[in-house]
Design an enzyme around this catalytic site. Structure first.
Site, PDB file in Angstrom:
ATOM      1  N   GLU A 100     -18.657  -5.285  10.640  1.00 22.80           N
ATOM      2  CA  GLU A 100     -19.618  -4.836  11.310  1.00 22.80           C
ATOM      3  C   GLU A 100     -20.631  -5.976  12.016  1.00 22.80           C
ATOM      4  O   GLU A 100     -21.357  -4.630  12.954  1.00 22.80           O
ATOM      5  CB  GLU A 100     -20.395  -3.640  10.355  1.00 22.80           C
ATOM      6  CG  GLU A 100     -19.783  -2.727  10.058  1.00 22.80           C
ATOM      7  CD  GLU A 100     -18.729  -2.842   8.516  1.00 22.80           C
ATOM      8  OE1 GLU A 100     -18.096  -1.912   7.924  1.00 22.80           O
ATOM      9  OE2 GLU A 100     -19.346  -4.344   7.934  1.00 22.80           O
ATOM     10  N   LYS A 129       0.963  -1.112   0.119  1.00 22.39           N
ATOM     11  CA  LYS A 129       0.307   0.373  -0.202  1.00 22.39           C
ATOM     12  C   LYS A 129       0.951   1.395  -0.218  1.00 22.39           C
ATOM     13  O   LYS A 129       1.758   0.909   0.386  1.00 22.39           O
ATOM     14  CB  LYS A 129      -1.386   0.433   1.324  1.00 22.39           C
ATOM     15  CG  LYS A 129      -1.949   0.605   1.370  1.00 22.39           C
ATOM     16  CD  LYS A 129      -3.164   1.022   2.223  1.00 22.39           C
ATOM     17  CE  LYS A 129      -4.600   2.075   2.367  1.00 22.39           C
ATOM     18  NZ  LYS A 129      -5.311   1.716   3.235  1.00 22.39           N
ATOM     19  N   ARG A 178     -24.669  -2.604   7.714  1.00 19.65           N
ATOM     20  CA  ARG A 178     -24.557  -3.988   6.989  1.00 19.65           C
ATOM     21  C   ARG A 178     -24.869  -4.572   8.507  1.00 19.65           C
ATOM     22  O   ARG A 178     -24.602  -5.984   7.981  1.00 19.65           O
ATOM     23  CB  ARG A 178     -23.374  -3.541   6.815  1.00 19.65           C
ATOM     24  CG  ARG A 178     -22.761  -2.760   6.156  1.00 19.65           C
ATOM     25  CD  ARG A 178     -21.275  -2.345   5.386  1.00 19.65           C
ATOM     26  NE  ARG A 178     -20.607  -3.034   5.572  1.00 19.65           N
ATOM     27  CZ  ARG A 178     -19.775  -3.687   4.152  1.00 19.65           C
ATOM     28  NH1 ARG A 178     -20.493  -3.995   3.405  1.00 19.65           N
ATOM     29  NH2 ARG A 178     -19.287  -5.216   4.282  1.00 19.65           N
TER      30      ARG A 178
END
Length: 634
Positions: free
Chosen positions: A378, A290, A406
């Site tokens: 979640e 990343k 969610r």
């Protein structure tokens, strides 16, 4: 602003992927170098999601080089990775408008481009969506259409990803899943899947040999589809014994390739060509970095996930002096949570992969054994919190409002029914700005309001947030929702004594006789300015009530309003349908009051991206919009 156009040897000649496919494989590393530099230059002055897109440059180039996009479908999982994709698919000239009002959308969207194949904003949906597309292609007889799901940046920790994998293993399809394994979400990836992917190894040469052998045996008529599956299972068993570990993907009859270097674009293109026409579901595991190619981002990928403006040469972030400004609501939450946890040993913190974003990292650093990052999950975060609450703990579960959608069933089934003392802190509630419709937290008031046993609150300022958090952790308060917006509050001196607020008790901020304004949350500060202006310029006398609690409602306050006023204006940073204004209308009707009630809030449409003030103006929720409603004659 638009940067001065940079002349690139190859990138300037690429408007669409068909231009890219005219180049030789040996030219691809130069394309990647130029594409990475273009992303760096653009985002240095037009901020966005930076590090993730740098990490997928080679993958993006290889995919569009090998596959016939847009006929072949590439489904991105979260748009953080897709800036290179946008630049290569006809949007380079307009990329300076990325995330700006009326400009390029913040995440891939089929509304914007044929190359954007599916809604992209919340994590872990790519495998399920891509599998649906792959099955649809078979049903429609489009046997030459390839479908690729690109999942990564922490998304494999989401339960939906595993549901998609499970279905892919038992449904006829030729889906390719590319796992972009960069050991990150926004903060470092968490959990057993992270460690599993880190350790997973298998021979790419072995997989290529098996592929070529199976093709030959099919042509000779020795191998059919049923025998192929049996052979794969036998092969997987042999590999598991040799490697002394089970490959979870091949255990589901999904062919596994990798892990390979995701930054070697020539080898990546070769591997993609090699497995492109392979029958059955398959997964290609890439290791990427990343922030690849920008030293500061490689060293601190969490900070450089969305760093704001920066110097592209030195890597120095350009930040304004904020010492004399009110704090971010998230930081008030983080500081107050630690303060409460120091006094209440039952308090624990839970966040789904957002410790820095919601400031749970403050508690994590001070009390690492009492704060839990559960990954992008979640639903699990809510149920995990419910489990701890059932056994006597006091969880503070912080989730962005749009992501809480969610976990809706988990809140009902695993928290509300048993009236468990979980404090659900909804960060980024209301319009959030440049991240657009997938991230606006505008539905929570409406979708939580019908659920029994919930207390639903929203603080007008930092002091109110602290006091609501204190109140929520007191005994016998049950499930307690506190919603607050992205950005700064209104009080520079944000610390105050921690005192209980009576549940369901609002407050009258000022009296008046012509009409009543009822607000919920920080938007009340904007309404207060509009009220002051309307009284000064129009000579009106306006009462202002801060409701504080959507549930339970302050019935005494609302009876006062119903008896006294013929005109009421409600203001909320949430959808008009089903929200606070609807609750006021219901109360007035149920109790025989017949005032004229006007509601200011989010209209019945998905609101685009842009600066928060631009969006408030668009929805009539800024000072001007509220003032215009106040000055209308009754």
């Amino acid at each position: 602003m638009k940067t001065e156009p940079t002349v690139y040897n190859l990138l300037n000649s690429i408007a669409y992927p068909e231009d890219l496919r005219k180049l030789s494989v040996d030219q691809l590393p130069e394309v990647c170098k130029e594409l990475r530099q273009d992303i760096i230059q653009e985002l240095s002055c037009n901020p966005g999601h930076f590090a993730a897109s740098l990490g997928t440059v080679e993958l993006t180039v290889a995919l569009h080089y090998v596959y016939n996009t847009p006929y072949d479908r590439i489904v991105w999982d979260v748009g953080h990775q897709a800036y290179g994709h946008k630049i290569l698919t006809g949007r380079r000239e307009a990329f300076f408008t990325n995330r700006k009002f009326k400009g390029i959308r913040p995440f891939p969207s089929p509304i914007e481009s044929l190359y954007d194949t599916f809604t992209c904003g919340h994590a872990s949906n790519s495998i399920s969506a891509a599998l649906g597309m792959a099955v649809a292609a078979v049903q429609k007889g489009e046997k030459d259409r390839h479908v690729v799901a690109v999942i990564g940046d922490g998304s494999m920790s989401g339960g939906l990803a595993f549901e998609g994998l499970n279905n892919a293993s038992s449904t006829a399809n030729n889906l390719l899943i590319i796992l972009n394994d960069n050991d990150m979400a926004i903060d470092r990836s968490i959990g057993g899947m992270k460690q599993y992917l880190f350790n997973l190894t298998t021979s790419n040469r072995y997989n290529q040999l098996c592929f070529k052998a199976s093709r030959m045996l099919f042509k000779m008529g020795i191998l059919n589809e049923e025998r192929r599956k049996a052979l794969i299972r036998f092969s997987n068993s042999l590999k598991s014994m040799a490697a002394q570990q089970q490959n979870i993907f091949e255990g589901m009859n999904i062919r596994y390739f990798g892990p390979i270097n995701g930054h070697d674009v020539k080898n990546l293109a070769r591997v993609l060509r090699g497995i492109k026409d392979m029958q059955g579901p398959k997964i290609l595991h890439l290791h990427t970095i990343k922030g690849k190619g920008f030293e500061s981002a490689e060293k601190n990928p969490s900070i450089w996930h969305a760093p704001g403006k920066f110097d592209p040469e030195t890597g120095e972030r350009i930040t304004a002096n904020t010492s004399d400004l009110p704090p971010l609501f998230q930081n008030v939450f983080g500081g107050t949570l630690l303060e409460l946890a120091e006094k209440n040993t039952k308090i624990v913190g839970v966040t789904p992969a957002m410790p820095t974003g919601c400031s749970m990292n403050i508690l994590m650093e001070a009390m690492p054994d009492r704060a839990f990052d559960v990954g992008i999950a979640e639903g699990h975060a809510a149920t995990f919190s419910g489990g701890m609450a059932k056994e006597g703990m006091q969880p503070f579960c912080s989730i962005y409002s749009s992501f809480m959608q969610r976990a809706y069933d988990n809140v009902i089934h695993d928290i509300a029914i048993l009236k468990l003392p979980v404090v659900l802190c909804l960060d980024r509630a209301g319009l959030v700005g440049e991240d657009g419709p997938t991230h606006h937290g505008v539905f929570d008031l409406a979708y939580f309001r019908p659920i029994p046993n919930l207390t639903i609150s929203s603080p007008m300022n930092e002091h109110e947030l602290r006091r609501l958090m204190y109140t929520a952790q007191l005994p016998d308060k049950g499930p307690f929702v506190i919603r607050y917006p992205r950005g700064r509050g209104s009080l520079v001196d944000w610390k105050c004594p921690l005192e209980e607020i009576p549940v369901g008790k609002g407050r009258k901020l000022k009296d008046g006789k012509d009409l009543a304004v009822i607000t919920l949350g920080p938007i009340g500060n904007i309404a207060a300015r509009a009220i002051e202006r309307a009284e000064k310029e129009k000579g009106l006398s306006i009462a202002h009530y801060d409701l504080r609690f959507l549930k339970p409602l302050d019935e005494e306050l609302l009876h006062e309003v119903g008896r006294k006023f013929r005109r009421i204006l409600t203001v909320e940073d949430g959808v008009r349908k089903g929200g606070m204004g609807s609750a006021v209308l219901e109360f007035m009707a149920d109790n025989g009051y017949t005032p004229q009630v006007q509601r200011i809030g989010i209209p019945d449409e998905f609101i685009e991206h842009g600066a928060i003030q631009e969006l408030y103006h668009l929805c009539g929720m800024d000072e001007e919009g509220i003032y215009n409603q106040l000055r209308v004659e009754s």
